[in-house]
Write a protein that holds these residues in place. Structure first.
Motif, PDB file in Angstrom:
ATOM      1  N   LEU A  39       0.831  -1.202   0.000  1.00  0.00           N
ATOM      2  CA  LEU A  39       0.000   0.000   0.000  1.00  0.00           C
ATOM      3  C   LEU A  39       0.865   1.252   0.000  1.00  0.00           C
ATOM      4  CD1 LEU A  39      -2.977   1.207   0.531  1.00  0.00           C
ATOM      5  CD2 LEU A  39      -2.133   1.407   2.859  1.00  0.00           C
ATOM      6  N   LEU A  40       1.878   1.278   0.860  1.00  0.00           N
ATOM      7  CA  LEU A  40       2.752   2.452   0.936  1.00  0.00           C
ATOM      8  C   LEU A  40       3.562   2.629  -0.338  1.00  0.00           C
ATOM      9  CD1 LEU A  40       3.966   2.121   4.631  1.00  0.00           C
ATOM     10  CD2 LEU A  40       2.263   3.712   3.713  1.00  0.00           C
ATOM     11  N   ALA A  41       3.988   1.525  -0.948  1.00  0.00           N
ATOM     12  CA  ALA A  41       4.752   1.607  -2.191  1.00  0.00           C
ATOM     13  C   ALA A  41       3.886   2.156  -3.320  1.00  0.00           C
ATOM     14  CB  ALA A  41       5.308   0.237  -2.560  1.00  0.00           C
ATOM     15  N   ARG A  42       2.633   1.698  -3.406  1.00  0.00           N
ATOM     16  CA  ARG A  42       1.728   2.218  -4.435  1.00  0.00           C
ATOM     17  C   ARG A  42       1.490   3.707  -4.252  1.00  0.00           C
ATOM     18  NH1 ARG A  42      -1.304  -2.754  -3.720  1.00  0.00           N
ATOM     19  NH2 ARG A  42      -2.610  -1.643  -2.242  1.00  0.00           N
ATOM     20  N   ARG A  43       1.309   4.122  -3.011  1.00  0.00           N
ATOM     21  CA  ARG A  43       1.072   5.540  -2.728  1.00  0.00           C
ATOM     22  C   ARG A  43       2.280   6.381  -3.126  1.00  0.00           C
ATOM     23  NH1 ARG A  43      -0.659   7.075   3.204  1.00  0.00           N
ATOM     24  NH2 ARG A  43      -2.508   5.952   2.543  1.00  0.00           N
ATOM     25  N   ALA A  44       3.472   5.909  -2.770  1.00  0.00           N
ATOM     26  CA  ALA A  44       4.692   6.646  -3.108  1.00  0.00           C
ATOM     27  C   ALA A  44       4.884   6.702  -4.615  1.00  0.00           C
ATOM     28  CB  ALA A  44       5.896   5.996  -2.434  1.00  0.00           C
ATOM     29  N   ALA A  45       4.628   5.580  -5.309  1.00  0.00           N
ATOM     30  CA  ALA A  45       4.785   5.556  -6.762  1.00  0.00           C
ATOM     31  C   ALA A  45       3.796   6.512  -7.426  1.00  0.00           C
ATOM     32  CB  ALA A  45       4.581   4.135  -7.278  1.00  0.00           C
ATOM     33  N   ARG A  46       2.581   6.566  -6.921  1.00  0.00           N
ATOM     34  CA  ARG A  46       1.570   7.469  -7.476  1.00  0.00           C
ATOM     35  C   ARG A  46       2.004   8.923  -7.306  1.00  0.00           C
ATOM     36  NH1 ARG A  46      -2.779   6.102  -4.484  1.00  0.00           N
ATOM     37  NH2 ARG A  46      -3.067   4.265  -5.766  1.00  0.00           N
ATOM     38  N   GLN A  47       2.547   9.244  -6.140  1.00  0.00           N
ATOM     39  CA  GLN A  47       2.988  10.622  -5.898  1.00  0.00           C
ATOM     40  C   GLN A  47       4.145  11.004  -6.813  1.00  0.00           C
ATOM     41  OE1 GLN A  47       3.829  10.655  -1.724  1.00  0.00           O
ATOM     42  NE2 GLN A  47       1.691  10.953  -1.141  1.00  0.00           N
ATOM     43  N   VAL A  48       5.094  10.088  -6.995  1.00  0.00           N
ATOM     44  CA  VAL A  48       6.228  10.373  -7.882  1.00  0.00           C
ATOM     45  C   VAL A  48       5.737  10.558  -9.309  1.00  0.00           C
ATOM     46  CG1 VAL A  48       8.318   9.362  -8.902  1.00  0.00           C
ATOM     47  CG2 VAL A  48       7.944   9.247  -6.446  1.00  0.00           C
ATOM     48  N   TYR A  49       4.831   9.687  -9.740  1.00  0.00           N
ATOM     49  CA  TYR A  49       4.286   9.776 -11.097  1.00  0.00           C
ATOM     50  C   TYR A  49       3.575  11.111 -11.312  1.00  0.00           C
ATOM     51  CZ  TYR A  49       1.440   8.741 -15.187  1.00  0.00           C
ATOM     52  OH  TYR A  49       0.832   8.788 -16.410  1.00  0.00           O
ATOM     53  N   GLU A  50       2.762  11.523 -10.347  1.00  0.00           N
ATOM     54  CA  GLU A  50       2.047  12.793 -10.483  1.00  0.00           C
ATOM     55  C   GLU A  50       3.002  13.970 -10.543  1.00  0.00           C
ATOM     56  OE1 GLU A  50      -0.710  12.795  -7.237  1.00  0.00           O
ATOM     57  OE2 GLU A  50      -2.072  11.384  -8.218  1.00  0.00           O
ATOM     58  N   GLU A  51       4.060  13.929  -9.753  1.00  0.00           N
ATOM     59  CA  GLU A  51       5.054  15.002  -9.795  1.00  0.00           C
ATOM     60  C   GLU A  51       5.753  15.047 -11.151  1.00  0.00           C
ATOM     61  OE1 GLU A  51       5.834  17.491  -7.707  1.00  0.00           O
ATOM     62  OE2 GLU A  51       4.074  16.858  -6.568  1.00  0.00           O
ATOM     63  N   GLN A  52       6.078  13.882 -11.705  1.00  0.00           N
ATOM     64  CA  GLN A  52       6.725  13.842 -13.018  1.00  0.00           C
ATOM     65  C   GLN A  52       5.799  14.364 -14.098  1.00  0.00           C
ATOM     66  OE1 GLN A  52       7.992   9.767 -13.468  1.00  0.00           O
ATOM     67  NE2 GLN A  52       9.861  10.098 -12.298  1.00  0.00           N
ATOM     68  N   MET A  53       4.513  14.065 -14.002  1.00  0.00           N
ATOM     69  CA  MET A  53       3.562  14.553 -15.000  1.00  0.00           C
ATOM     70  C   MET A  53       3.414  16.070 -14.908  1.00  0.00           C
ATOM     71  SD  MET A  53       2.501  12.162 -16.945  1.00  0.00           S
ATOM     72  CE  MET A  53       4.137  11.475 -16.908  1.00  0.00           C
ATOM     73  N   LYS A  54       3.488  16.629 -13.711  1.00  0.00           N
ATOM     74  CA  LYS A  54       3.409  18.084 -13.554  1.00  0.00           C
ATOM     75  C   LYS A  54       4.617  18.758 -14.195  1.00  0.00           C
ATOM     76  CE  LYS A  54       0.749  18.197  -9.275  1.00  0.00           C
ATOM     77  NZ  LYS A  54       0.808  18.485  -7.829  1.00  0.00           N
ATOM     78  N   GLU A  55       5.788  18.133 -14.060  1.00  0.00           N
ATOM     79  CA  GLU A  55       7.003  18.712 -14.624  1.00  0.00           C
ATOM     80  C   GLU A  55       7.008  18.652 -16.149  1.00  0.00           C
ATOM     81  OE1 GLU A  55      10.205  16.581 -12.833  1.00  0.00           O
ATOM     82  OE2 GLU A  55       9.846  17.433 -10.845  1.00  0.00           O
ATOM     83  N   ARG A  56       6.370  17.673 -16.736  1.00  0.00           N
ATOM     84  CA  ARG A  56       6.390  17.488 -18.190  1.00  0.00           C
ATOM     85  C   ARG A  56       5.390  18.367 -18.920  1.00  0.00           C
ATOM     86  NH1 ARG A  56       6.935  11.082 -19.615  1.00  0.00           N
ATOM     87  NH2 ARG A  56       8.986  10.800 -18.706  1.00  0.00           N
ATOM     88  N   ARG A  57       4.382  18.837 -18.226  1.00  0.00           N
ATOM     89  CA  ARG A  57       3.361  19.648 -18.882  1.00  0.00           C
ATOM     90  C   ARG A  57       3.970  20.938 -19.417  1.00  0.00           C
ATOM     91  NH1 ARG A  57      -1.152  19.161 -14.287  1.00  0.00           N
ATOM     92  NH2 ARG A  57      -1.835  17.058 -14.736  1.00  0.00           N
TER      93      ARG A  57
END
Length: 61
Positions: A39-57
């Motif tokens: 559960l914690l790994a999924r949450r951390a991965a989701r947060q990293v993914y969202e941050e990367q998507m914000k940077e790419r926009r």
């Protein structure tokens, strides 16, 4: 106070509560801990993914 006439309800009113044990039973990891780590790994991965998507926009103009 006179407690002699009062029925003893303390032992009858106690609810049976599950005992929390931290001792591992059997071989291998505790399945509850494995699920928590997943559960914690999924949450951390989701947060990293969202941050990367914000940077790419590209910035809107």
């Amino acid at each position: 106070m006179d407690h002699g006439n009062r029925p003893k309800h303390r032992s009858t009113l106690r609810l049976v509560e599950p005992e929390l044990t931290l001792v591992r039973r059997g071989d291998g990891p505790d399945p509850r801990m494995v699920e928590l780590v997943r559960l914690l790994a999924r949450r951390a991965a989701r947060q990293v993914y969202e941050e990367q998507m914000k940077e790419r926009r590209p910035p809107r103009s």
